[in-house]
Design an enzyme around this catalytic site. Structure first.
Site, PDB file in Angstrom:
ATOM      1  N   CYS A 287      -7.656   3.407  -2.469  1.00  0.00           N
ATOM      2  CA  CYS A 287      -7.069   2.419  -3.375  1.00  0.00           C
ATOM      3  C   CYS A 287      -5.816   1.813  -2.748  1.00  0.00           C
ATOM      4  O   CYS A 287      -5.461   0.674  -3.020  1.00  0.00           O
ATOM      5  CB  CYS A 287      -6.722   3.064  -4.705  1.00  0.00           C
ATOM      6  SG  CYS A 287      -8.176   3.406  -5.691  1.00  0.00           S
TER       7      CYS A 287
ATOM      8  N   CYS B 249       0.728  -6.186  10.911  1.00  0.00           N
ATOM      9  CA  CYS B 249      -0.062  -6.076   9.678  1.00  0.00           C
ATOM     10  C   CYS B 249       0.636  -5.054   8.785  1.00  0.00           C
ATOM     11  O   CYS B 249       1.784  -4.703   9.031  1.00  0.00           O
ATOM     12  CB  CYS B 249      -1.507  -5.671   9.973  1.00  0.00           C
ATOM     13  SG  CYS B 249      -1.666  -4.004  10.609  1.00  0.00           S
TER      14      CYS B 249
END
Ligand SMILES: [Zn+2]
Length: 393
Positions: A187, A349
């Site tokens: 998640c 990132c």
């Protein structure tokens, strides 16, 4: 026997057809163990506790973090840092002081699974990783207990009850081999809407209550939920258990002892540590630490190009000043426009994984006179080591 003050408490459900006093007594005399006190476990536990299940087990090795509060509704700000099993137990006691709760702060393992799960009538799988799912399923099949399994990610969820009597399948009957690890994300990586875990967790509680009170039709099915779908629910009928299943079938190939199985290896080995993995395997000239990157930014900010390869939605949450957003997929599909620059290119990132893929795809296209480096540990490391005011999400 039902206590006198339990009649008004449970009256609203006792007057339901086919439920009655008998249904309430069945709940009171039953026990359910919930593995994972997170997004699915919290709502499941909440409804099981409120409905009057006699004994609840909670197994979770983690502690409460701020990032849990968006969906893990039994925990609160004051409990950040507390073991989740304990935090959940405290919240449930406030709902129903008569509950018997056994909170276990250890991780479920092949060595303790049979011992921890055997005392309970029903097992709820509220976990989020493949090795634990297989371990839970094999253990449930071995001790012949129903396993109510939930999963949720992004806007989507799944619900299935395994090992239903007389011949319902187990998780392994449906999924004999685990998905490739690149295809499963957490998640944290993929995102989750809190109310989606609420839908699935509530339905897990409902399944358990139906089984205990005899209201379940015992027909195995897989329920798929998509919050943005129309209709949002789809149900797929499942076949009965496979005779050849090594966990629940009756072939000679059947597993012996569960504690001899290496579930992590079966599911593709441990999750790689992206920060260190690139360092040990890649060319050190291809990478830069966040501290060195911070110095480069200070000294020659105007002379470098910073490419942020996160999805645009994440770039919109926060970004380094002057960085340009080229999502990983776009960059790997067409890296040429970014290679015409004589400038040094730094690829960043969120966690430092995608930036390695992006940087190497740039290098593959043009090998000479190009300086491309990925920023080790990504923006998470940037906050940790360089700029603590940069948001973490
Ligand atoms: Zn099976």
């Amino acid at each position: 026997m039902l206590a006198l003050d339990d009649y008004p408490r449970y009256g609203r459900q006792m007057i339901l057809d086919r439920f009655g006093l008998q249904g309430q007594l069945k709940l009171q005399n039953s026990s359910v163990v919930v593995v994972g006190a997170g997004g699915l476990g919290c709502p499941a536990l909440q409804y099981l506790a409120a409905a009057g299940i006699g004994k609840l087990g909670i197994i979770d090795p983690d502690v409460v973090e701020v990032s849990n509060l968006q969906r893990q509704i039994l925990h609160d700000e004051a409990k950040v840092g507390m073991p989740k099993a304990e935090s959940a137990a405290r919240a449930l006691k406030q709902i129903n002081s008569r509950l018997v709760i056994d909170a276990v702060c250890d991780a479920l393992s092949p060595d303790n699974a049979v011992k921890l799960l055997s005392p309970y009538d029903i097992i709820l799988d509220c976990t989020d990783n493949a090795p634990t799912r297989y371990l839970l399923s094999d253990t449930a099949a071995f001790i012949r207990k129903p396993l109510v399994s939930g999963a949720a990610q992004k806007f989507e969820g799944q619900l299935c009850t395994y090992n239903l009597e007389p011949d319902g399948p187990c998780y392994r009957c449906l999924f004999p081999t685990p998905p490739a690890r690149e295809l499963v994300g957490t998640c944290e990586e993929n995102g989750i809407l809190g109310a989606v875990t609420g839908v699935i967790g509530n339905m897990q509680a409902l399944e358990a209550i139906k089984i205990i009170t005899g209201l379940h039709d015992k027909k195995p099915s897989l329920l798929l939920f998509s919050a943005l779908g129309s209709p949002p629910f789809r149900s797929i009928k499942l076949r009965s258990r496979k005779a050849t299943c090594p966990a629940c079938g009756n072939s000679d190939e059947k597993f012996g002892e569960i504690n001899k199985i290496d579930y992590v290896q079966f599911c593709g080995g441990p999750t790689p540590d992206w920060e260190s993995r690139g360092l040990s395997l890649g060319n050190p000239d291809h990478r830069i630490s966040v501290r060195d990157f911070g110095r480069v930014c200070e000294e020659k900010r105007e002379a470098i190009t910073i490419i942020d390869v996160r999805p645009p939605v994440e770039f919109g949450i926060c970004a380094l000043p002057g960085s340009i957003n080229v999502p990983l997929r776009e960059l790997t599909a067409n890296p040429h426009p970014y290679l015409s620059t004589p400038r040094e290119i730094y690829v960043v990132c969120r966690l430092g994984n995608d930036s390695q893929i992006a940087a190497s795809s740039l290098r593959e296209v043009r090998t000479e006179d190009i300086k491309v480096k990925d920023v080790i540990g990504g923006l998470r490391a940037w906050t940790r080591h360089v700029d603590p005011t940069f948001p973490v999400y």
